[in-house]
Scaffold this active site. Structure first.
Site, PDB file in Angstrom:
ATOM      1  N   ASP A  10     -54.176 -30.629  40.016  1.00 33.28           N
ATOM      2  CA  ASP A  10     -53.539 -29.457  39.433  1.00 33.28           C
ATOM      3  C   ASP A  10     -52.923 -28.751  40.862  1.00 33.28           C
ATOM      4  O   ASP A  10     -53.313 -29.160  41.837  1.00 33.28           O
ATOM      5  CB  ASP A  10     -54.712 -28.585  38.956  1.00 33.28           C
ATOM      6  CG  ASP A  10     -54.085 -27.078  38.760  1.00 33.28           C
ATOM      7  OD1 ASP A  10     -53.151 -26.970  38.179  1.00 33.28           O
ATOM      8  OD2 ASP A  10     -54.842 -25.965  39.175  1.00 33.28           O
ATOM      9  N   ASP A  12     -51.863 -24.748  41.195  1.00 35.26           N
ATOM     10  CA  ASP A  12     -52.307 -23.432  41.453  1.00 35.26           C
ATOM     11  C   ASP A  12     -53.762 -23.253  41.204  1.00 35.26           C
ATOM     12  O   ASP A  12     -54.397 -23.556  40.360  1.00 35.26           O
ATOM     13  CB  ASP A  12     -51.585 -22.636  40.399  1.00 35.26           C
ATOM     14  CG  ASP A  12     -50.080 -22.530  40.689  1.00 35.26           C
ATOM     15  OD1 ASP A  12     -49.549 -22.323  41.492  1.00 35.26           O
ATOM     16  OD2 ASP A  12     -49.211 -22.446  39.555  1.00 35.26           O
TER      17      ASP A  12
END
Length: 222
Positions: A10, A12
């Site tokens: 991922d 953020d």
């Protein structure tokens, strides 16, 4: 079956600390409609979702047209901020990416709620363009926790779920990994609390622990 292994990140809250940019862009989106922005915890709770789904959760009583306008205002404000200063990488992430990149037969990928344009801008700012062999973004898939991003990453590289791990900081990441049959590693330095990462196979507190977890799960020396 190929000996290749895949580590999917991922972005953020996992690779970069983008909360300042996210909160600023969200404030602009709400101000543009004459609305009071949500509190910080409420905004961070939706990080990881695609923007339309995030707005739907934050302002479910608004009409689709108004929410769509807010999404576009958010994108413009976020782009303006990132153009000035890119969200910083978390401590230890550059070194971890370098270590992983030096391992033969270990591939790196991204699965993010960002747009293609937003991800490309961020990777370029940090000198990471080309580091990830597969980049799955919100433009092309349903929002997390739907597993479409992970299925596409595996299909692109001809890998099975057992040959991959997913690294993320939110329940959406871990639920997505579980739905795809991929082992999830939750990180505690992001935006969801550790107790929200229930679908994770492992939860780690720093990049040293993360390196160990990746090595254990994929049976590689890091």
């Amino acid at each position: 079956m190929t000996d290749l292994k895949l580590v999917i990140f991922d972005v953020d809250g996992t690779l970069v600390d983008s909360q300042g940019d996210i909160l600023g862009a969200m404030s602009a989106a709400f101000a543009g409609e004459g609305l009071v922005a949500p509190d910080r915890p409420d905004v961070l709770r939706i990080v990881g979702l695609s923007l339309p789904q995030a707005m739907e959760q934050l302002v479910p009583d608004l009409g689709t047209v108004q929410r769509t306008r807010m999404v576009e205002t958010y994108k413009a404000a976020y782009a303006a901020q990132v153009t000035c200063t890119a969200s910083p990488l978390y401590d230890g992430i550059p070194e971890l990416l370098d270590r992983l990149g030096d391992i033969d037969d270990l591939l790196l990928g991204v699965a993010t709620g960002k747009s293609r344009r937003g991800l490309s801008r961020l990777l370029k700012a940090h000198g990471l363009t080309g580091r990830f062999v597969t980049t799955q973004v919100a433009d092309d898939h349903p929002s997390k926790p739907h597993p479409a991003m992970l299925f596409s990453a595996l299909d692109e590289l001809g890998l099975d779920a057992a040959q991959a791990v997913m690294i993320g900081d939110t329940s959406y990441d871990m639920d997505m990994a579980e739905a795809a049959g991929i082992r999830g590693i939750g990180v505690t330095w992001g935006y969801h609390p550790a107790d929200a990462l229930g679908a994770a196979v492992r939860v780690v507190n720093d990049t040293q622990e993360l390196a160990g977890a990746i090595g254990d799960m994929l049976e590689v020396t890091i």
